[in-house]
Write an enzyme that holds these catalytic residues in place. Structure first.
Site, mmCIF file in Angstrom:
data_model
loop_
_atom_site.group_PDB
_atom_site.id
_atom_site.type_symbol
_atom_site.label_atom_id
_atom_site.label_comp_id
_atom_site.label_asym_id
_atom_site.label_seq_id
_atom_site.Cartn_x
_atom_site.Cartn_y
_atom_site.Cartn_z
ATOM 1 N N TYR A 99 6.294 6.375 -5.983
ATOM 2 C CA TYR A 99 4.999 5.981 -5.553
ATOM 3 C C TYR A 99 4.263 6.023 -6.640
ATOM 4 C CZ TYR A 99 0.830 4.408 -2.958
ATOM 5 O OH TYR A 99 -0.376 3.823 -2.416
ATOM 6 N N LYS A 128 2.699 2.944 -9.126
ATOM 7 C CA LYS A 128 1.213 2.385 -9.057
ATOM 8 C C LYS A 128 0.607 2.936 -10.380
ATOM 9 C CE LYS A 128 -1.418 2.005 -6.382
ATOM 10 N NZ LYS A 128 -1.686 0.314 -5.738
ATOM 11 N N PHE A 131 -4.644 -3.321 5.795
ATOM 12 C CA PHE A 131 -5.622 -2.310 5.942
ATOM 13 C C PHE A 131 -6.857 -2.281 5.146
ATOM 14 C CE2 PHE A 131 -6.354 2.729 5.632
ATOM 15 C CZ PHE A 131 -7.404 2.611 6.749
ATOM 16 N N ILE A 132 -6.647 -1.805 3.888
ATOM 17 C CA ILE A 132 -7.845 -2.082 3.018
ATOM 18 C C ILE A 132 -8.308 -3.338 2.666
ATOM 19 C CG2 ILE A 132 -8.805 -1.205 0.967
ATOM 20 C CD1 ILE A 132 -6.671 1.020 0.632
#
Length: 313
Positions: free
Chosen positions: A143, A147, A17-18
């Site tokens: 998450y 990250k 997506f990005i």
């Protein structure tokens, strides 16, 4: 300018997506773009595509690939969703980053790394706070923790002089091409599948979050690739916390579904991170000359239109 003379930008996760929007931004700026991913893009790419499993490839080979491509900028846009397993998130957010850093450290003509982190690395923040880059990270989710581990790997290596890199901590991303697994993507699916006149019933979290359009993110990445700042973190977001009900209202308006048909249910809501996120984006203005340009109403309208177009293909 011939492609051989153009500077090269390599985008890891360039078919996601990005990543797709980042590839498009670098292409428009005149770069030769190499999109690196495990799966080829479904649509005509904005870049040359290289099928490469970063997790199954040695740092030496990755470094050789980037050196042969003469990559001046490397963007790490690879990530795993909230739905990923513990092991998947650890591999995508930590192991992949460690391998990439090792690869970049071994390249003689050092490329510039732009690593995409997450606002969820900060963890819970008090309502009303615009969280700045010096806020002590304390992620509350797997998450966020994985990250953060990846971002720290990049920052430690850059501060030690092993690589040239900047970490962008991104807030919640919306806009054309957003995955169906996101909050807005799931609601859009429900709205699209509802029969005419059929109510759509939702349970909505009492939360306010910072949303940013994916094209603004891509512009920030482009600017970060040309920036000389290294070993630091820069927040990228809209800079305002918006109620999920208001975000939902924008999506309902874009869909054309009569608002009275969207009904809120009582009941517990699965929390996906903090109930309040608002990024302080002054640093991005100062060091990147960047500010968000795409209003949320346009972003979510474009997201709906793009999803409708793909549905009709």
């Amino acid at each position: 300018m011939s492609s051989a003379k153009k500077p090269c930008a390599a985008v890891i996760g360039g078919t996601g997506f990005i990543g797709r929007h980042v590839c498009a931004a670098f292409t428009r700026r005149g770069y030769r773009v190499l999109a690196i991913g495990r799966k080829p893009p479904r649509e005509a790419p904005e870049a040359e595509f290289l099928s490469l499993d970063m997790l199954g490839t040695s740092a030496e080979l990755i470094g050789e690939v980037l050196a042969v491509a003469d990559a001046r900028v490397v963007v790490n846009a690879a990530t795993d969703s909230w739905a990923g397993t513990d092991a998947q998130m650890a591999r995508s957010h930590v192991q992949l980053v460690e391998t990439l850093v090792e690869a970049l450290a071994g390249i003689r003509q050092r490329p510039r790394l732009v690593h995409l982190g997450s606002v969820h690395e900060y963890g819970e923040t008090p309502p009303g706070l615009s969280v700045a880059e010096d806020w002590p990270p304390a992620p509350a989710t797997l998450y966020g923790r994985t990250k953060l581990a990846g971002s720290r790997t990049v920052l430690d290596a850059a501060q030690a002089g092993r690589i040239d890199a900047l970490v962008l901590r991104i807030t919640n991303v919306c806009g054309p091409g957003a995955p169906s697994a996101t909050f807005l993507g799931k609601v859009a699916t429900l709205l699209r599948r509802a029969a005419p006149g059929e109510p759509v019933r939702l349970t909505i979290a009492e939360a306010r979050r910072d949303f940013i359009d994916v094209r603004d993110v891509a512009d920030a990445v482009l600017r970060a690739g040309a920036c000389s700042l290294t070993g630091e973190t820069v927040n990228i977001g809209q800079g305002s916390a918006v109620a999920l009900r208001d975000i939902l209202g924008l999506l309902v308006s874009a869909s054309g579904v009569p608002p009275h048909l969207v009904q809120e249910l009582d009941g517990p809501v699965r929390r996906n991170g903090a109930d309040w996120t608002q990024a302080d984006i002054r640093r991005a203005r100062e060091v990147l000359g960047w500010s968000p340009r795409v209003p949320l109403a346009r972003s979510i309208g474009d997201q709906w239109a793009a999803a409708e177009e793909n549905q009709n293909l």
